[in-house]
Design an enzyme around this catalytic site. Structure first.
Site, PDB file in Angstrom:
ATOM      1  N   GLY A 250       0.908  -1.157   0.065  1.00  0.00           N
ATOM      2  CA  GLY A 250       0.044   0.045   0.055  1.00  0.00           C
ATOM      3  C   GLY A 250       0.797   1.389   0.029  1.00  0.00           C
ATOM      4  O   GLY A 250       0.465   2.401  -0.187  1.00  0.00           O
ATOM      5  N   GLY A 294       4.257  -3.452  -3.713  1.00  0.00           N
ATOM      6  CA  GLY A 294       4.297  -3.211  -5.240  1.00  0.00           C
ATOM      7  C   GLY A 294       4.418  -2.040  -5.748  1.00  0.00           C
ATOM      8  O   GLY A 294       5.885  -2.013  -6.210  1.00  0.00           O
ATOM      9  N   ARG A 331      -4.977   3.041 -15.525  1.00  0.00           N
ATOM     10  CA  ARG A 331      -5.424   3.750 -14.314  1.00  0.00           C
ATOM     11  C   ARG A 331      -6.101   5.039 -14.632  1.00  0.00           C
ATOM     12  O   ARG A 331      -6.854   5.351 -13.542  1.00  0.00           O
ATOM     13  CB  ARG A 331      -4.239   4.114 -13.631  1.00  0.00           C
ATOM     14  CG  ARG A 331      -3.346   2.601 -13.426  1.00  0.00           C
ATOM     15  CD  ARG A 331      -1.992   2.705 -12.312  1.00  0.00           C
ATOM     16  NE  ARG A 331      -2.394   2.925 -11.007  1.00  0.00           N
ATOM     17  CZ  ARG A 331      -2.372   4.080 -10.517  1.00  0.00           C
ATOM     18  NH1 ARG A 331      -2.076   5.075 -11.072  1.00  0.00           N
ATOM     19  NH2 ARG A 331      -3.026   4.069  -9.376  1.00  0.00           N
ATOM     20  N   CYS A 362     -12.076   3.542 -28.920  1.00  0.00           N
ATOM     21  CA  CYS A 362     -13.278   4.352 -29.038  1.00  0.00           C
ATOM     22  C   CYS A 362     -14.304   4.602 -27.935  1.00  0.00           C
ATOM     23  O   CYS A 362     -15.122   3.576 -27.671  1.00  0.00           O
ATOM     24  CB  CYS A 362     -14.163   3.480 -30.262  1.00  0.00           C
ATOM     25  SG  CYS A 362     -13.712   3.840 -31.732  1.00  0.00           S
ATOM     26  N   GLU A 363     -13.701   5.187 -26.772  1.00  0.00           N
ATOM     27  CA  GLU A 363     -14.595   5.509 -25.627  1.00  0.00           C
ATOM     28  C   GLU A 363     -14.134   6.626 -25.494  1.00  0.00           C
ATOM     29  O   GLU A 363     -12.875   7.140 -25.349  1.00  0.00           O
ATOM     30  CB  GLU A 363     -14.383   4.305 -24.460  1.00  0.00           C
ATOM     31  CG  GLU A 363     -14.931   2.849 -24.880  1.00  0.00           C
ATOM     32  CD  GLU A 363     -15.244   2.259 -23.650  1.00  0.00           C
ATOM     33  OE1 GLU A 363     -15.507   2.742 -22.643  1.00  0.00           O
ATOM     34  OE2 GLU A 363     -15.027   0.798 -23.633  1.00  0.00           O
ATOM     35  N   TYR A 391       1.002  -1.736 -12.073  1.00  0.00           N
ATOM     36  CA  TYR A 391      -0.394  -1.596 -12.490  1.00  0.00           C
ATOM     37  C   TYR A 391      -0.346  -1.066 -13.800  1.00  0.00           C
ATOM     38  O   TYR A 391      -1.554  -0.366 -14.192  1.00  0.00           O
ATOM     39  CB  TYR A 391      -1.452  -1.090 -11.625  1.00  0.00           C
ATOM     40  CG  TYR A 391      -1.094  -1.762 -10.099  1.00  0.00           C
ATOM     41  CD1 TYR A 391      -1.381  -3.016 -10.037  1.00  0.00           C
ATOM     42  CD2 TYR A 391      -0.578  -0.900  -9.254  1.00  0.00           C
ATOM     43  CE1 TYR A 391      -1.151  -3.613  -8.715  1.00  0.00           C
ATOM     44  CE2 TYR A 391      -0.393  -1.313  -7.912  1.00  0.00           C
ATOM     45  CZ  TYR A 391      -0.551  -2.798  -7.570  1.00  0.00           C
ATOM     46  OH  TYR A 391      -0.475  -3.164  -6.529  1.00  0.00           O
TER      47      TYR A 391
HETATM   48  N1  LLP Z   1      -0.572  -7.202  -0.833  1.00  0.00           N
HETATM   49  C1  LLP Z   1      -1.964  -7.489  -1.167  1.00  0.00           C
HETATM   50  C2  LLP Z   1      -2.672  -8.591  -0.482  1.00  0.00           C
HETATM   51  C3  LLP Z   1      -2.620  -6.443  -2.227  1.00  0.00           C
HETATM   52  O1  LLP Z   1      -3.869  -6.700  -2.446  1.00  0.00           O
HETATM   53  C4  LLP Z   1      -2.046  -5.603  -2.855  1.00  0.00           C
HETATM   54  C5  LLP Z   1      -2.496  -4.872  -3.853  1.00  0.00           C
HETATM   55  C6  LLP Z   1      -0.621  -5.406  -2.658  1.00  0.00           C
HETATM   56  C7  LLP Z   1      -0.163  -6.186  -1.634  1.00  0.00           C
HETATM   57  C8  LLP Z   1       0.413  -4.425  -3.211  1.00  0.00           C
HETATM   58  O2  LLP Z   1      -0.285  -2.870  -2.941  1.00  0.00           O
HETATM   59  P1  LLP Z   1       0.836  -1.793  -3.388  1.00  0.00           P
HETATM   60  O3  LLP Z   1       2.071  -1.918  -2.436  1.00  0.00           O
HETATM   61  O4  LLP Z   1       1.243  -1.880  -4.772  1.00  0.00           O
HETATM   62  O5  LLP Z   1      -0.335  -0.571  -3.186  1.00  0.00           O
HETATM   63  N2  LLP Z   1      -4.831  -1.444  -9.630  1.00  0.00           N
HETATM   64  C9  LLP Z   1      -4.550  -0.604  -8.676  1.00  0.00           C
HETATM   65  C10 LLP Z   1      -3.823  -1.294  -7.398  1.00  0.00           C
HETATM   66  C11 LLP Z   1      -4.610  -2.313  -6.790  1.00  0.00           C
HETATM   67  C12 LLP Z   1      -3.941  -2.992  -5.608  1.00  0.00           C
HETATM   68  C13 LLP Z   1      -4.410  -4.462  -5.371  1.00  0.00           C
HETATM   69  N3  LLP Z   1      -3.779  -5.143  -4.220  1.00  0.00           N
HETATM   70  C14 LLP Z   1      -3.917   0.884  -8.785  1.00  0.00           C
HETATM   71  O6  LLP Z   1      -3.433   0.778 -10.233  1.00  0.00           O
HETATM   72  O7  LLP Z   1      -3.984   1.575  -7.928  1.00  0.00           O
END
Ligand code: LLP
Length: 438
Positions: A250, A294, A331, A362-363, A391
């Site tokens: 997160g 991530g 995103r 096309c959106e 992402y």
């Molecule tokens: N751990 C779990 C269990 C997760 O579900 C996630 C992300 C992470 C770690 C890593 O989160 P990060 O450190 O990357 O924030 N597509 C969205 C983000 C969805 C994240 C889902 N889970 C975006 O582009 O912002």
């Protein structure tokens, strides 16, 4: 306040004679040589972010492990870079685990945090000796049956706790709270672990992930308070000494020039220190402190180079039409996310004009940047879309039957193709026409 040039430099970018350089490479030459749209990753930035975080953890609590959240970017080269840094992995699907195993990741360093697990998922994980992080009490029963069917020993199990306080950059990325599908609420936690003990599991981990794209460390603090109180109660009630306590990912990044980066020192004070204090009481054992970033590790490592093909003045507004759309980077359309956009050539020109940067899908929602102030743009110009490493490609699609772009990796001024661009032929792969259609 981080100065603009410094903000760019932190992401591997700088201007030389009006031309944007990325990882010490001329972006115009890269676009010319490799074509657009294209994802380009600077290996150095991933390593730098990993080490920043790892040093912080090491100075506070040695028994720690970073599990890279593979969903952010599952390119094999990225997985391999993080492997060489000593990272573990957090996977959400068989496909992500498969990719990790392909690059020689030790199954012991993978945590499988799925949700809505099927029996097939369990079989795959158990057969590959992957630690499972369950998302519902009801799944335990099925997992036990899978162990029995495969004749595999029950060793370690973890549950994802929902600490009822979530945060994130968008409603869709908040992953804790009573209305949210993830994890186990506090009043079910004791039962979950008791059932696991009775079923013969010997070792235990525990997990939370409150959301994604969090830039205010206070959000982590609030969740950590609830979480740690659950961990403590659980440990003392069931006499559990945890193997690990996972705080999830997160950690956000500054997408906008005026945003300050997440202060990871404050994160340490608000999350790692309270954890350490509880460990020192002896109640929860001496668990490994885990986190699963991530975005923090790879978002800023990557730009997309895209070419302007159309400058359109509809009499009301100016659009710069590019060859990347929400098929390339979803995103902005999906979450209204801001990705900074830089002009790669002719920087320094004074004639600043407002544009909407529009993709070819096309959106009407296919706008990658709204109301962007940029030097007067022309057809043929090259733009860089920043912070696309997390992402980005991972959520790209072939919608509108557009092949997904290729990916490059830069390491010390050498360029490596880490994914071929898809071709029109690739788009048709796997399809077949029933005989009766001739
Ligand atoms: N751990 C779990 C269990 C997760 O579900 C996630 C992300 C992470 C770690 C890593 O989160 P990060 O450190 O990357 O924030 N597509 C969205 C983000 C969805 C994240 C889902 N889970 C975006 O582009 O912002």
């Amino acid at each position: 306040m981080t100065e603009y040039k410094e903000w760019l430099r932190n992401k591997g970018l700088d201007y030389r004679d009006g031309v944007l350089y990325f990882a010490d490479m001329n972006t115009l030459e890269l676009a010319e040589q490799y074509g657009t749209p294209i994802y380009i990753t600077d290996e150095h930035i991933i390593r730098k972010r990993y080490r920043e975080l790892k040093n912080l953890l090491d100075t506070e609590y040695k028994n720690n492990q970073i599990h890279y959240a593979v969903k952010a970017n599952s390119n094999l080269a990225i997985l391999k870079i993080l492997k060489s840094e000593g990272s573990g992995y957090d996977c959400t699907s068989q496909g992500e685990i498969f990719a990790c195993l392909k690059v020689g990741v030790d199954p012991k360093s993978i945590l499988y945090t799925g949700n809505m697990f099927t029996n097939k998922d369990f079989e795959f994980a158990v057969n590959n000796n992957i630690i499972i992080n369950l998302d519902s009490v009801s799944q335990l029963d099925r997992l036990i049956k899978v162990h029995n069917k495969l004749g595999k020993q029950k060793n370690i199990i973890s549950f994802r706790i929902n600490p009822e306080f979530g945060a994130g950059h968008h409603a869709h990325t908040i992953t804790a709270g009573k209305e949210i599908k993830f994890g186990i609420l506090e009043d079910q936690v004791l039962d979950a672990y008791k059932l696991a003990q009775n079923a013969g599991f010997k070792k235990f981990g525990i997990h939370q992930h409150i959301g994604s794209g969090i830039i205010n460390p206070k959000d982590f603090e609030k969740a950590a308070e609830n979480y740690l109180s659950i961990v403590k109660t659980l440990a003392s009630s069931l006499d559990i000494k945890f193997e690990f306590v996972d705080f999830g990912g997160g950690l956000g990044i500054p997408y906008k020039p005026e945003e300050e980066p997440l202060d990871i020192d404050i994160y340490r004070d608000m999350v790692i220190r309270p954890f350490k204090e509880i460990v020192e009481t002896g109640v929860i054992g001496t668990p490994t402190f885990k986190i699963e970033p991530g975005r923090f590790l790879c978002a800023e490592s990557t730009i997309i180079l895209t070419q302007i093909n159309t400058i359109k003045n509809n009499g009301f507004k100016l659009f710069a039409g590019i060859d990347a759309g929400f098929n390339t980077l979803i995103r902005p359309t999906m979450y209204g996310s801001y990705h900074h956009i830089e002009l790669c050539n002719k920087q320094g020109r004074e004639d600043i004009i407002e544009y909407d940067i529009a993709g070819p899908i096309c959106e009407s929602g296919d706008i990658l940047g709204r109301k962007r102030m940029l030097p007067k743009l022309e057809e043929g110009d090259i733009l860089a879309i920043l912070d696309a490493g997390a992402y980005g490609f991972a959520m790209a699609s072939s919608y509108n039957s557009r092949p997904r772009p290729g990916e490059l990796l830069i390491n010390n001024k050498s360029v490596f193709k880490i994914r071929k661009a898809e071709t029109l032929e690739n788009l048709l792969e796997g399809q077949s026409i029933p005989k009766h259609l001739g």
